[in-house]
Design an enzyme around this catalytic site. Sequence first.
Site, short mmCIF file in Angstrom:
data_model
loop_
_atom_site.label_atom_id
_atom_site.label_comp_id
_atom_site.label_asym_id
_atom_site.label_seq_id
_atom_site.Cartn_x
_atom_site.Cartn_y
_atom_site.Cartn_z
N SER A 135 0.84 -1.20 0.00
CA SER A 135 0.00 0.00 0.00
C SER A 135 0.87 1.24 0.00
CB SER A 135 -0.89 0.01 1.24
OG SER A 135 -0.12 0.29 2.38
N LYS A 136 0.23 2.38 -0.26
CA LYS A 136 0.95 3.64 -0.26
C LYS A 136 1.56 3.90 1.11
CE LYS A 136 0.02 8.57 -0.94
NZ LYS A 136 1.28 8.92 -0.29
N ARG A 137 0.84 3.43 2.15
CA ARG A 137 1.37 3.65 3.50
C ARG A 137 2.71 2.96 3.74
NH1 ARG A 137 -2.63 1.76 7.16
NH2 ARG A 137 -4.00 1.78 5.34
#
Length: 505
Positions: free
Chosen positions: A262-264
Amino acid sequence: MSERKVRVRFAPSPTGPLHIGGVRTALFNYLFAKQHGGDFVFRIEDTDSHRFVPGAEEYIIEAFRWLGIKFDEGVSFGGHHGPYRQSERREIYKEYVSRLLDEGKAYYAFDTPEELEAKRGEVQNFQYDARTRMQMRNSLTLQPAEWESLIADGQQYTVRFKVEPGQEIVVDDLIRGEVHVKSDILDDKVLYKSADELPTYHLANIVDDHLMEITHVIRGEEWLPSAPLHVLLYRAFGWEDTMPRFAHLPLLLKPEGKGKLSKRDGDRLGFPVFPLEWHDPKSGEVSSGYRESGYFPEAVVNFLALLGWNPGTEQELFSLDELVGAFDITKCSKSGAKFDYQKGIWFNHEYILRKTDDEIAGLFAPIVANNGIDESMERITAVVHLMKDRVSFVRELWPLCSFFFIAPTEYDEKTVRKRWKEYSARQMAELMAVLEGIGDFSIEGQEPVVLKWVEDKGYKLGDVMNAFRLALVGEGKGPGMFDISAFLGKQETLRRLRKAIEVLK
Ligand code: GLU
C-alpha cells in the site's frame, strides 16, 4: 482461433496516479504483445464518473512515455478500434445492453438504494440472485405495463445480468490453470445505470475486449473474482469462440509482513509507490515518484519485471528488449510477490555502473552548478569516474564528492582525534616540500616519490596518508589519496595542506 493476431490491452480507470502494481501489469502486457508480434492497446475505463480524477489520464500516459513502454493504439495513440475512452462509447454499450434485455438475459431493476439497504438488514448475506430476485422490484416481478410506465415516467433503474444457477464456469488462466466456479455463487451484477446512462465496468470491459479483438486479458489478481462473470457474459453474447484467455498476475505484497503493498508502506519505509510524482488536485498532497526520486526508467522496468516472474536462471539484469525475449507469462508465480524495494535501489546502482561516465556526468553537472561551482565537463566526468560505484542515485554523488570542488573549511572532529597525531603537522609540512618538488603531478608522478620519502624517513604509511586525507577531504572518506591530489593539482593540494597545518597545528 489460433490464427488471431495477439492483442492485449492495459485498461486503467483514471481515478488517481497509477500504482506501481499497475505499471507491472502494463509491462507484462507489453512484453507479451511484443514477443508475439502483437498489439498493445491503451483503453481508459472511465465509466465511474464519481471516481474520475482530472489529470490522471495524462499522468498515466506520461508515466509510460518515461518508462519506454509503448502502446500501438489507444487513447492519445489513435487506431482503428476507437474511441478508446469508455465515456465516449455510451451508444455502443446501450446497444449491447438492449440485446441482453431483448433476449431475456438481463432485466430492469427498480429497487432504490434504500430498499436494497432494507433488504440487506432483513436477510443475512443478502445477494441479488436467482434465490432473491423474485422478491425484488424488477421487470421479472412487475407486470410489463407497470415497469414500462416506470421507465416512461423517468424512474431511475439499473439493468442486471440474469445469472442462471447450476452452471459450471471455467476460467482458463495461463498462470492459474483452469479455475472452476459454480454460477450459483454469483450475483446478478448491475450492468447498466440509467442515472448516468453508462454501463458498469463489467459490461463495458467485456464489450470492449470483444470489439477491440483482445486475445489475452493480463491483469492483477484482484480481478480474478470478476472473471467467472465475464465468462458468462461472453457466453450470453455468443462470443465463446473469441473469448480472450486470462492471466491473473500475483499480487504485490508488503516488503515486510503480510498483505498487499500500500501507499502507507511506501510512506513508512521511504520508497515511492507511483512511477511519477503525483500532486493530488483535491488535497494538494504530493506523493513521491520513481522518476523524481532519481531512478532510471530501465532500472524500474527491470525491477518490476522480476516481481512475480523470473527467468529460471541467475540472470537479473535485463533490458526491455531482452525481457521481450525471455519473458514467459506461464512461468509467473501464483503466490504474491514481495515488494523488495531495496532490490529496486540495487537495480538503480547496477544501472549507474552500466552507464558511461559521460552519461552520469551529464546528470551530475547541473547539481554541481546548482551548488555554485563552475567546473569543466571533463573534470566533472573525472570525479564521476572515481565515485560512481559508491552510489545508487546520482543525487548521492554531491555529498560524497563535494570536497573535490570545495576545500574543507572545518575538519571532522572524530577523525581529527583519531588521525591527526602530535607529529602530523610536522609530517605534512615535510610532505608539502616533497610535493613541491614533483614536476609530474599525475598519480604515477606522485606516488613513487611520496612512498620513497615515507620509507626513507621510516614513517608509518598509514599515519601519513590519514593526515594527508584529513587535510584534503576534511574527513576520513574518499577514493585513493593520489586520485584526489592528482585531481586537485599541485597548487590546490599544497593550499589545503597549508590550511590544515594552520588550523590543526
Ligand atoms: N479498469 C480496470 C482497472 O482499473 C481494468 C481491469 C481489467 O484489466 O479488466 O484495472
